[in-house]
Design an enzyme around this catalytic site. Structure first.
Site, PDB file in Angstrom:
ATOM      1  N   ASP A 126       0.790  -1.228   0.000  1.00 56.92           N
ATOM      2  CA  ASP A 126       0.000   0.000   0.000  1.00 56.92           C
ATOM      3  C   ASP A 126       0.817   1.270   0.000  1.00 56.92           C
ATOM      4  O   ASP A 126       1.820   1.361   0.705  1.00 56.92           O
ATOM      5  CB  ASP A 126      -0.834   0.028   1.293  1.00 56.92           C
ATOM      6  CG  ASP A 126      -2.287  -0.078   0.971  1.00 56.92           C
ATOM      7  OD1 ASP A 126      -2.735   0.639   0.071  1.00 56.92           O
ATOM      8  OD2 ASP A 126      -2.945  -0.892   1.617  1.00 56.92           O
ATOM      9  N   GLY A 127       0.332   2.248  -0.732  1.00 56.78           N
ATOM     10  CA  GLY A 127       0.938   3.580  -0.684  1.00 56.78           C
ATOM     11  C   GLY A 127       1.576   4.002  -1.994  1.00 56.78           C
ATOM     12  O   GLY A 127       2.170   5.074  -2.083  1.00 56.78           O
ATOM     13  N   ARG A 182       0.100   7.801 -11.309  1.00 56.74           N
ATOM     14  CA  ARG A 182      -0.047   6.686 -10.362  1.00 56.74           C
ATOM     15  C   ARG A 182       0.717   5.438 -10.802  1.00 56.74           C
ATOM     16  O   ARG A 182       1.303   4.736  -9.973  1.00 56.74           O
ATOM     17  CB  ARG A 182      -1.536   6.328 -10.190  1.00 56.74           C
ATOM     18  CG  ARG A 182      -2.323   7.328  -9.357  1.00 56.74           C
ATOM     19  CD  ARG A 182      -3.752   6.842  -9.178  1.00 56.74           C
ATOM     20  NE  ARG A 182      -3.825   5.693  -8.297  1.00 56.74           N
ATOM     21  CZ  ARG A 182      -3.904   5.760  -6.966  1.00 56.74           C
ATOM     22  NH1 ARG A 182      -3.932   6.924  -6.363  1.00 56.74           N
ATOM     23  NH2 ARG A 182      -3.963   4.663  -6.252  1.00 56.74           N
ATOM     24  N   LEU A 236      12.491 -20.227  -1.683  1.00 54.54           N
ATOM     25  CA  LEU A 236      11.393 -19.366  -1.229  1.00 54.54           C
ATOM     26  C   LEU A 236      10.111 -19.644  -2.028  1.00 54.54           C
ATOM     27  O   LEU A 236      10.150 -19.699  -3.255  1.00 54.54           O
ATOM     28  CB  LEU A 236      11.790 -17.894  -1.424  1.00 54.54           C
ATOM     29  CG  LEU A 236      10.675 -16.861  -1.220  1.00 54.54           C
ATOM     30  CD1 LEU A 236      10.261 -16.789   0.250  1.00 54.54           C
ATOM     31  CD2 LEU A 236      11.110 -15.480  -1.706  1.00 54.54           C
ATOM     32  N   ARG A 276      -6.109  -1.942   8.523  1.00 55.79           N
ATOM     33  CA  ARG A 276      -7.226  -2.875   8.361  1.00 55.79           C
ATOM     34  C   ARG A 276      -6.747  -4.026   7.473  1.00 55.79           C
ATOM     35  O   ARG A 276      -5.692  -3.949   6.857  1.00 55.79           O
ATOM     36  CB  ARG A 276      -8.438  -2.175   7.745  1.00 55.79           C
ATOM     37  CG  ARG A 276      -8.122  -1.414   6.490  1.00 55.79           C
ATOM     38  CD  ARG A 276      -9.332  -0.727   5.861  1.00 55.79           C
ATOM     39  NE  ARG A 276      -8.872   0.016   4.707  1.00 55.79           N
ATOM     40  CZ  ARG A 276      -8.455   1.273   4.725  1.00 55.79           C
ATOM     41  NH1 ARG A 276      -8.496   1.963   5.845  1.00 55.79           N
ATOM     42  NH2 ARG A 276      -8.011   1.861   3.635  1.00 55.79           N
ATOM     43  N   HIS A 328       3.252   2.581  -8.977  1.00 54.99           N
ATOM     44  CA  HIS A 328       3.220   1.108  -8.982  1.00 54.99           C
ATOM     45  C   HIS A 328       4.544   0.542  -9.492  1.00 54.99           C
ATOM     46  O   HIS A 328       5.003  -0.497  -9.027  1.00 54.99           O
ATOM     47  CB  HIS A 328       2.055   0.606  -9.843  1.00 54.99           C
ATOM     48  CG  HIS A 328       0.710   0.981  -9.278  1.00 54.99           C
ATOM     49  ND1 HIS A 328       0.381   0.744  -7.962  1.00 54.99           N
ATOM     50  CD2 HIS A 328      -0.369   1.585  -9.831  1.00 54.99           C
ATOM     51  CE1 HIS A 328      -0.852   1.183  -7.743  1.00 54.99           C
ATOM     52  NE2 HIS A 328      -1.325   1.710  -8.850  1.00 54.99           N
ATOM     53  N   SER A 378      -6.419  -6.722  -5.850  1.00 52.91           N
ATOM     54  CA  SER A 378      -7.577  -7.300  -5.166  1.00 52.91           C
ATOM     55  C   SER A 378      -8.780  -7.345  -6.112  1.00 52.91           C
ATOM     56  O   SER A 378      -8.798  -6.658  -7.143  1.00 52.91           O
ATOM     57  CB  SER A 378      -7.931  -6.473  -3.928  1.00 52.91           C
ATOM     58  OG  SER A 378      -8.587  -5.288  -4.309  1.00 52.91           O
ATOM     59  N   THR A 379      -9.771  -8.134  -5.720  1.00 59.12           N
ATOM     60  CA  THR A 379     -10.993  -8.215  -6.537  1.00 59.12           C
ATOM     61  C   THR A 379     -11.678  -6.840  -6.585  1.00 59.12           C
ATOM     62  O   THR A 379     -12.464  -6.574  -7.481  1.00 59.12           O
ATOM     63  CB  THR A 379     -11.972  -9.279  -5.958  1.00 59.12           C
ATOM     64  OG1 THR A 379     -12.047  -9.123  -4.543  1.00 59.12           O
ATOM     65  CG2 THR A 379     -11.506 -10.687  -6.265  1.00 59.12           C
ATOM     66  N   ARG A 392       1.492  -4.334   7.091  1.00 62.76           N
ATOM     67  CA  ARG A 392       0.749  -3.409   6.228  1.00 62.76           C
ATOM     68  C   ARG A 392       1.451  -2.058   6.230  1.00 62.76           C
ATOM     69  O   ARG A 392       1.731  -1.492   7.290  1.00 62.76           O
ATOM     70  CB  ARG A 392      -0.705  -3.276   6.686  1.00 62.76           C
ATOM     71  CG  ARG A 392      -1.484  -2.375   5.750  1.00 62.76           C
ATOM     72  CD  ARG A 392      -2.845  -2.869   5.403  1.00 62.76           C
ATOM     73  NE  ARG A 392      -3.289  -2.206   4.188  1.00 62.76           N
ATOM     74  CZ  ARG A 392      -4.541  -2.101   3.812  1.00 62.76           C
ATOM     75  NH1 ARG A 392      -5.497  -2.635   4.535  1.00 62.76           N
ATOM     76  NH2 ARG A 392      -4.847  -1.484   2.696  1.00 62.76           N
TER      77      ARG A 392
END
Ligand code: FPP
Length: 227
Positions: free
Chosen positions: A2-3, A15, A113, A176, A19, A47-48, A170
């Site tokens: 995130d972020g 944006r 891994l 959350r 990413h 995510s969905t 997170r």
């Protein structure tokens, strides 16, 4: 991870550049994880719910996956990394699906891994899929166990059985779960940092792993010392 969006805004760039910076951060974290001897790493890449974003941003993320495969496949293989995809990735554009299949296939026999990429993934959706599969198999409800549900999740049906996460980190100040590993996270330790994902470096990651190793995990039981 995130972020990325806020990082892009702070740097005055689109944006998708955020990413891209996020992908660079991810590369370093994957290698750091492998070097620390940690066996499993799962990242939430799409995510969905992320389909609600602009077409430009969504296709930008999917293009990054192709770019990642093209630039990193050799190094991932040299580091003996195995990859699982958690999520219905066949709905992505063909170029991304082809790149993912090529990557997963090439790394299939590696046993270092286990790097799980959650792509078009949602935790509730994963539980629902699991239950549907069990029902379709004609399982007697009185015989149904938690283990049955676990085994039908992406983590349970992967080539290497992926255990529940010990630690979930997170970034970017969000606190959350956002539909991430909803079933598997029941007893996971949680850590939060204000650092935006593109700035999340192996140094901070290593400090968090060290702090995690000092946590006392009881899984609902009592501390060894209290017994
Ligand atoms: C969340 O930040 C990040 C994403 C939705 C995309 C993450 C994807 C990558 C880093 C590329 C992954 C590449 C591969 C190969 C898996 P955000 O956009 O929600 O940030 P914000 O909260 O600051 O807006």
């Amino acid at each position: 991870m995130d972020g990325n969006g806020r990082w892009a805004k702070a740097h005055g760039v689109p944006r998708v550049m955020g990413h891209n910076a996020g992908m660079q951060a991810m590369k370093k974290i994957v290698i750091a994880t492998s070097n620390m001897g940690i066996k499993y790493l799962t990242v939430y890449a799409f995510s969905t719910e992320n389909w609600k974003r602009s077409t430009e941003e969504v296709s930008g993320i999917f293009n990054l996956i192709v770019k990642y495969v093209n630039s990193e496949l050799e190094e991932l293989d040299e580091n003996n990394v195995h990859i699982n995809i958690f999520g219905e990735y066949d709905m992505l554009p063909k170029a991304s699906v082809d790149a993912i299949n090529k990557m997963v296939g090439r790394l299939a026999d590696n046993d270092g891994l286990v790097f799980n990429i959650a792509l078009n993934y949602g935790g509730r959706d994963e539980i629902l899929r699991s239950v549907k599969e069990i029902v379709a198999e004609g399982k007697d409800p009185d015989e149904l166990t938690e283990d049955d549900i676990s085994k039908h999740l992406y983590s349970g049906s992967a080539h290497f059985d992926v255990p529940d996460p010990d630690l979930i980190i997170r970034t970017s100040g969000e606190e959350r779960m956002s539909n991430f590993l909803t079933w598997q996270a029941a007893y996971s330790e949680l850590m939060f940092t204000d650092t935006l994902w593109p700035d999340f470096a192996p140094e901070e990651y290593t400090e968090m792993i060290e702090a995690y190793s000092n946590r006392d995990r009881r899984f609902g039981g009592r501390k060894e010392a209290d017994k």
